[in-house]
Design a protein around this motif. Structure first.
Motif, PDB file in Angstrom:
ATOM      1  N   LEU A 129       0.996  -1.417   0.103  1.00 40.72           N
ATOM      2  CA  LEU A 129      -0.002   0.004  -0.085  1.00 40.72           C
ATOM      3  C   LEU A 129       0.886   1.253   0.155  1.00 40.72           C
ATOM      4  CD1 LEU A 129      -2.763   1.180   0.318  1.00 40.72           C
ATOM      5  CD2 LEU A 129      -2.775   1.159   2.625  1.00 40.72           C
ATOM      6  N   ARG A 130       1.786   1.146   0.717  1.00 44.58           N
ATOM      7  CA  ARG A 130       2.821   2.337   0.848  1.00 44.58           C
ATOM      8  C   ARG A 130       3.408   2.610  -0.736  1.00 44.58           C
ATOM      9  NH1 ARG A 130       3.717   0.821   6.280  1.00 44.58           N
ATOM     10  NH2 ARG A 130       5.453  -0.715   5.784  1.00 44.58           N
ATOM     11  N   ASP A 131       3.897   1.575  -1.259  1.00 46.04           N
ATOM     12  CA  ASP A 131       4.486   1.553  -2.672  1.00 46.04           C
ATOM     13  C   ASP A 131       3.463   2.265  -3.576  1.00 46.04           C
ATOM     14  OD1 ASP A 131       7.034   0.584  -1.744  1.00 46.04           O
ATOM     15  OD2 ASP A 131       6.554  -1.485  -2.138  1.00 46.04           O
ATOM     16  N   LEU A 132       2.152   1.926  -3.505  1.00 47.21           N
ATOM     17  CA  LEU A 132       1.198   2.281  -4.073  1.00 47.21           C
ATOM     18  C   LEU A 132       0.883   3.705  -4.115  1.00 47.21           C
ATOM     19  CD1 LEU A 132      -1.571  -0.493  -4.135  1.00 47.21           C
ATOM     20  CD2 LEU A 132      -0.426   0.441  -6.114  1.00 47.21           C
ATOM     21  N   GLN A 133       0.995   4.286  -2.677  1.00 45.65           N
ATOM     22  CA  GLN A 133       0.691   5.503  -2.385  1.00 45.65           C
ATOM     23  C   GLN A 133       1.882   6.518  -3.020  1.00 45.65           C
ATOM     24  OE1 GLN A 133       0.288   5.060   1.780  1.00 45.65           O
ATOM     25  NE2 GLN A 133      -1.873   5.054   1.872  1.00 45.65           N
ATOM     26  N   ARG A 134       3.060   5.990  -2.650  1.00 42.95           N
ATOM     27  CA  ARG A 134       4.167   6.774  -3.436  1.00 42.95           C
ATOM     28  C   ARG A 134       4.048   6.876  -4.915  1.00 42.95           C
ATOM     29  NH1 ARG A 134       7.304   4.086   0.932  1.00 42.95           N
ATOM     30  NH2 ARG A 134       7.590   2.500  -0.442  1.00 42.95           N
ATOM     31  N   GLY A 135       3.677   5.815  -5.611  1.00 48.04           N
ATOM     32  CA  GLY A 135       3.513   5.607  -6.947  1.00 48.04           C
ATOM     33  C   GLY A 135       2.554   6.640  -7.469  1.00 48.04           C
ATOM     34  N   GLN A 136       1.523   6.647  -6.529  1.00 49.35           N
ATOM     35  CA  GLN A 136       0.302   7.618  -6.907  1.00 49.35           C
ATOM     36  C   GLN A 136       0.718   8.907  -7.021  1.00 49.35           C
ATOM     37  OE1 GLN A 136      -1.721   9.534  -4.538  1.00 49.35           O
ATOM     38  NE2 GLN A 136      -2.643  10.447  -5.943  1.00 49.35           N
ATOM     39  N   ARG A 137       1.462   9.377  -6.000  1.00 53.23           N
ATOM     40  CA  ARG A 137       1.894  10.799  -5.837  1.00 53.23           C
ATOM     41  C   ARG A 137       2.875  11.065  -7.083  1.00 53.23           C
ATOM     42  NH1 ARG A 137       2.254   9.430  -0.338  1.00 53.23           N
ATOM     43  NH2 ARG A 137       4.500   8.758  -0.407  1.00 53.23           N
ATOM     44  N   ILE A 138       3.624  10.122  -7.440  1.00 55.03           N
ATOM     45  CA  ILE A 138       4.690  10.411  -8.634  1.00 55.03           C
ATOM     46  C   ILE A 138       3.735  10.694  -9.649  1.00 55.03           C
ATOM     47  CG2 ILE A 138       6.511   9.338  -9.887  1.00 55.03           C
ATOM     48  CD1 ILE A 138       7.791   8.153  -7.374  1.00 55.03           C
ATOM     49  N   ALA A 139       3.048   9.465  -9.811  1.00 53.75           N
ATOM     50  CA  ALA A 139       2.020   9.444 -11.149  1.00 53.75           C
ATOM     51  C   ALA A 139       1.156  10.994 -11.300  1.00 53.75           C
ATOM     52  CB  ALA A 139       1.040   8.436 -11.402  1.00 53.75           C
ATOM     53  N   ALA A 140       0.738  11.536 -10.067  1.00 57.57           N
ATOM     54  CA  ALA A 140      -0.005  12.489 -10.197  1.00 57.57           C
ATOM     55  C   ALA A 140       0.805  13.976 -10.467  1.00 57.57           C
ATOM     56  CB  ALA A 140      -0.609  13.057  -8.682  1.00 57.57           C
ATOM     57  N   ALA A 141       2.099  13.854 -10.007  1.00 60.24           N
ATOM     58  CA  ALA A 141       2.955  15.121 -10.708  1.00 60.24           C
ATOM     59  C   ALA A 141       3.106  14.885 -12.007  1.00 60.24           C
ATOM     60  CB  ALA A 141       4.229  14.938  -9.753  1.00 60.24           C
ATOM     61  N   ALA A 142       3.575  13.670 -12.414  1.00 59.71           N
ATOM     62  CA  ALA A 142       3.676  13.707 -13.984  1.00 59.71           C
ATOM     63  C   ALA A 142       2.536  13.792 -14.662  1.00 59.71           C
ATOM     64  CB  ALA A 142       4.339  12.184 -14.087  1.00 59.71           C
ATOM     65  N   ASP A 143       1.557  13.297 -14.124  1.00 59.84           N
ATOM     66  CA  ASP A 143       0.268  13.993 -15.022  1.00 59.84           C
ATOM     67  C   ASP A 143       0.088  15.556 -15.106  1.00 59.84           C
ATOM     68  OD1 ASP A 143      -2.648  12.928 -16.186  1.00 59.84           O
ATOM     69  OD2 ASP A 143      -3.220  14.405 -14.768  1.00 59.84           O
ATOM     70  N   LYS A 144       0.454  16.226 -14.122  1.00 60.13           N
ATOM     71  CA  LYS A 144       0.374  17.557 -14.270  1.00 60.13           C
ATOM     72  C   LYS A 144       1.179  18.300 -15.008  1.00 60.13           C
ATOM     73  CE  LYS A 144      -1.540  18.082  -9.375  1.00 60.13           C
ATOM     74  NZ  LYS A 144      -1.297  18.596  -8.266  1.00 60.13           N
ATOM     75  N   THR A 145       2.346  17.636 -14.920  1.00 60.44           N
ATOM     76  CA  THR A 145       3.466  18.256 -15.905  1.00 60.44           C
ATOM     77  C   THR A 145       3.296  17.910 -17.437  1.00 60.44           C
ATOM     78  OG1 THR A 145       4.851  16.342 -15.699  1.00 60.44           O
ATOM     79  CG2 THR A 145       5.296  18.088 -14.185  1.00 60.44           C
ATOM     80  N   GLN A 146       2.496  16.506 -17.405  1.00 62.17           N
ATOM     81  CA  GLN A 146       2.153  16.281 -19.205  1.00 62.17           C
ATOM     82  C   GLN A 146       0.986  17.204 -19.567  1.00 62.17           C
ATOM     83  OE1 GLN A 146       1.405  12.238 -18.590  1.00 62.17           O
ATOM     84  NE2 GLN A 146       3.718  11.366 -18.656  1.00 62.17           N
ATOM     85  N   ARG A 147       0.141  17.526 -18.856  1.00 58.67           N
ATOM     86  CA  ARG A 147      -0.852  18.422 -19.135  1.00 58.67           C
ATOM     87  C   ARG A 147      -0.414  19.628 -19.363  1.00 58.67           C
ATOM     88  NH1 ARG A 147      -5.894  16.119 -17.983  1.00 58.67           N
ATOM     89  NH2 ARG A 147      -6.123  14.380 -16.760  1.00 58.67           N
TER      90      ARG A 147
END
Length: 228
Positions: A129-147
């Motif tokens: 779960l902690r790995d998923l939460q870290r991955g989710q935060r990274i994915a959210a940051a990447a999504d914002k930069t991609q947008r």
């Protein structure tokens, strides 16, 4: 032809559903993580309940052992007093309690094994779960930069350039204002006779216009040294 039409409809529906999932992947991921967190919390509660039940079983086992020991002592006393019927009745009770004690020991063993297994599962799930939460935060940051990069990149760059030009103009305007103010002050001092006199006096040309601290001290010292 009809089969092809149905296949086309199903294909379009599948692609549309995948497109919706792709566009909302972060929302779906956040909800899935919340579901996982709730499931892990429920598993932790289940482990805690199992531990509490095992503790109760341990206490019950201790009571059984104490009761068996007491009955054995009393049965020995009955045999010594040749109360055989009473001793036999007590022995039957002891046999039942010993069977219950054995069942309790087996239950404790099973409880202990199951509790350790559940603890390992919960710990592993918490790490995932902690790995998923870290991955989710990274994915959210990447999504914002991609947008930022994908959504009208020309207009974004244009807005940045416009802001930089505005800042340059503002700085140039401020420099012009400062230079104009300095020039005005210089002209005012040049055309003012009093200002010119002060400028000459400050350069040592002629008597000073204002008394300095040294001049005041010199004058007062002469008063002190003057005879009464």
């Amino acid at each position: 032809m009809l089969k092809q039409f149905f296949a086309l409809v199903r294909g379009r529906s599948h692609e549309a559903a995948e497109a919706v999932v792709d566009r909302n992947a972060l929302v779906i991921l956040r909800q899935q993580i919340r579901d996982c967190a709730e499931a892990i919390a429920a598993a932790r509660r289940a482990v805690a309940i199992a531990i509490a039940q095992n503790d109760q079983e341990v206490q019950q086992h201790k009571k059984l052992v104490d009761r068996i020991e007491d009955l054995e002592k009393r049965t020995v006393a009955a045999l010594e007093q040749e109360q055989n019927e009473l001793a036999r009745e007590a022995a039957e009770t002891i046999a039942l309690l010993e069977a219950e004690r054995t069942a309790s020991e087996d239950a404790q063993k099973n409880f202990g094994t199951e509790i350790e297994r559940l603890k390992r599962i919960v710990r592993a799930s918490e790490m995932r779960l902690r790995d998923l939460q870290r991955g989710q935060r990274i994915a959210a940051a990447a999504d914002k930069t991609q947008r930022l990069r994908e959504t009208a990149p020309g207009s974004t760059l244009s807005a940045l350039q416009d802001a930089e030009e505005t800042l340059s103009r503002l700085r140039a305007r401020q420099k012009q204002i400062d230079a104009a103010a300095a020039a005005m002050a210089e002209m005012e001092q040049t055309g003012d006779p009093a200002a010119m006199s002060e400028k000459l006096a400050a350069a040592g040309c002629g008597a000073p216009l204002r008394n300095s601290a040294d001049a005041v001290l010199e004058r007062l010292a002469k008063r002190v040294s003057r005879p009464a």
